[in-house]
Design an enzyme around this catalytic site. Structure first.
Site, short mmCIF file in Angstrom:
data_model
loop_
_atom_site.label_atom_id
_atom_site.label_comp_id
_atom_site.label_asym_id
_atom_site.label_seq_id
_atom_site.Cartn_x
_atom_site.Cartn_y
_atom_site.Cartn_z
N GLU A 232 2.44 7.04 4.34
CA GLU A 232 1.35 6.29 3.68
C GLU A 232 0.00 6.37 4.40
O GLU A 232 -0.63 5.35 4.68
CB GLU A 232 1.76 4.82 3.49
CG GLU A 232 3.03 4.69 2.66
CD GLU A 232 3.47 3.25 2.44
OE1 GLU A 232 2.94 2.36 3.12
OE2 GLU A 232 4.35 3.03 1.59
N GLU A 340 12.20 7.69 -2.14
CA GLU A 340 12.46 6.23 -2.24
C GLU A 340 12.54 5.80 -3.70
O GLU A 340 11.97 4.78 -4.09
CB GLU A 340 11.35 5.44 -1.52
CG GLU A 340 11.13 5.83 -0.07
CD GLU A 340 10.06 5.00 0.64
OE1 GLU A 340 9.72 3.91 0.16
OE2 GLU A 340 9.57 5.47 1.68
C1 GLA Z 1 7.50 1.66 1.44
C2 GLA Z 1 8.13 2.14 2.73
C3 GLA Z 1 9.60 1.84 2.78
C4 GLA Z 1 9.91 0.45 2.30
C5 GLA Z 1 9.31 0.25 0.94
C6 GLA Z 1 9.57 -1.12 0.38
O1 GLA Z 1 7.74 2.47 0.39
O2 GLA Z 1 7.96 3.51 2.92
O3 GLA Z 1 10.04 1.98 4.10
O4 GLA Z 1 9.44 -0.48 3.21
O5 GLA Z 1 7.93 0.39 1.06
O6 GLA Z 1 10.63 -1.76 0.91
#
Ligand code: GLA
Length: 440
Positions: A232, A340
């Site tokens: 991020e 994710e």
């Molecule tokens: C982001 C992070 C993850 C997790 C999610 C929400 O996407 O990369 O590690 O913390 O948020 O839980």
């Protein structure tokens, strides 16, 4: 008729009064006993009801909310208690159904390496990622103090069960110890105004980062192939599109280059290094990320691929925009991974709550979209080397607590670990809507 003496009459009266008193006492005591039994029964019913309310499986995972007598706030409280979780053995395994395309993974907490949740994971996935315990603050909470126990547990579980692993994440602006950003005197580096001292602080930060990365990569390089190196770093709303984190404000993009170089040096050529972000389908964010990665590659920074978090919802973004982003990075010679994946039932800015009344049509809409998404993923398997879900069943997902505490259902298995319509849309669309617990 014999005449009764005055004394005898008195004695009889006393006797009658005593008998009445005893009778009253007996009546009172027996009523009291019944009352007491009712109370005990009531307590027993309450006690029996509690595990039923808890049957989401959270207790097995050591969720402290599940240990209190109140039901967890995000657990549906329907009048009919939900069935106990169980793992369906008579359904296809997700990983087998995708074996010709890519590994399929899930995020896991250490407590989920035992019990039913572990059984569910072992049946369906062949890749894992730590949901929290490999983040910077979990592994190095203070300088030089490394906590390996939880991360090791996940690595062992993966190895014992023939699963591969992704590492998440060496660098992030969140879940990172504040100590990283304190100067040699313990003051916040951000407050420094003297240019020379700022330069020294930057060196100190990058030295700490280098040590953090090398320690972790050296430990796990033979067990973990795919690594989120930074997470991020793009934020289109911040000046020049780079997230204005402490990392960036102190070091510019040098922290990114340092982390990738240290990982490559410590891990050698066989590990694969990713830059991970959410919203990579958004053309503005995607293009800023593209520009950054291109620049870093030109400087010789060893980036192998882009991790697309893919936290999406049933309304958007379009599958075409998700794929278009992968195509764009593939043109730069990079690999792509979905890192994710989950699909909220609510629009991103909606704070409402279905509670225990999730409409069937929402779950069907979710299934349609999961089906469409995996269809596209399979068609692009040449540029997509893994798909990882952020959890496995709806009882355990960050989306039950974000952006508000509510009932969400973003994954392929429900709170009782049963395959949802979305599972069938991915695995065998012909079986959507059929009785899903019977053998094929
Ligand atoms: C982001 C992070 C993850 C997790 C999610 C929400 O996407 O990369 O590690 O913390 O948020 O839980």
């Amino acid at each position: 008729m014999a005449k009764i003496s005055k004394e005898k009459r008195k004695a009889i009266t006393i006797l009658l009064a005593a008998v009445m008193l005893v009778a009253a006492v007996v009546l009172f005591v027996s009523r009291g006993q019944e009352q007491g039994e009712e109370n005990i029964q009531g307590t027993t019913e309450t006690a029996l009801a509690t595990p039923a309310v808890r049957s989401s499986g959270q207790e097995a995972e050591g969720d402290s909310a599940a240990l209190s007598s109140e039901p967890p706030k995000n657990t549906p409280t329907s009048s009919a208690p939900p069935a106990e979780p169980s793992v369906q053995q008579d359904i296809p395994a997700l990983a087998e159904s995708l074996a010709d395309y890519f590994p399929i993974g899930a995020a896991i907490e250490p407590a989920q390496t035992g019990g039913l949740k572990a059984e569910l994971l072992k049946k369906h996935v062949n890749m894992l990622v730590a949901e929290n315990v490999m983040k910077p603050d979990a592994i190095q909470p203070s300088e030089g103090v490394f906590k390996w126990e939880h991360a090791d547990r996940i690595v062992s579980f993966a190895k014992e069960n023939g699963m591969t692993l992704r590492f998440h994440t060496l660098v992030w602006h969140s879940q990172v110890g504040a100590w990283f950003f304190k100067d040699a005197e313990g003051k916040p580096m951000m407050d420094e105004t003297d240019p020379d001292k700022r330069e020294r602080n930057k060196e100190l930060l990058l030295k700490r980062l280098d040590a953090h990365v090398r320690a972790i990569v050296e430990r796990y390089k033979d067990d973990i192939r795919d690594w989120d190196v930074v997470n991020e770093v793009i934020e289109p709303g911040d000046p020049d599109g780079m997230r204005a984190s402490e990392w960036y404000k102190i070091s510019g993009t040098d922290f990114i280059a340092t982390a990738f170089r240290a990982a490559r040096e410590a891990g050698g050529p066989n590990i694969r290094l990713y830059i991970n972000d959410y919203g990579t389908d958004n053309p503005v964010k995607r293009d800023r990320l593209y520009e950054l990665v291109k620049e870093l590659l030109e400087q010789g920074v060893p980036i192998d691929g882009v991790g697309h978090q893919t936290h999406i919802d049933v309304y958007g973004p379009t599958v075409a925009s998700i794929i278009a982003s992968m195509v764009k990075f593939a043109e730069l010679g990079l690999d792509n991974q979905v890192t994710e994946l989950d699909m909220s039932l609510y629009r991103w800015n909606d704070r409402s709550d279905y509670g225990d009344q999730i409409p069937d049509n929402m779950l069907e809409q979710q299934a349609d979209r999961y089906g469409e998404l995996f269809h596209a993923f399979k068609a692009h398997k040449d540029i997509l080397s893994a798909v990882v879900l952020w959890g496995i069943s709806d009882d355990h997902t960050w989306l039950n607590g974000f952006p508000v505490t509510r009932t969400n259902a973003p994954l392929l298995f429900d709170r009782q670990y049963q395959a949802k319509s979305a599972f069938w849309a991915v695995v065998d669309p012909a079986r959507r809507g059929s009785v899903q617990t019977t053998a094929p």
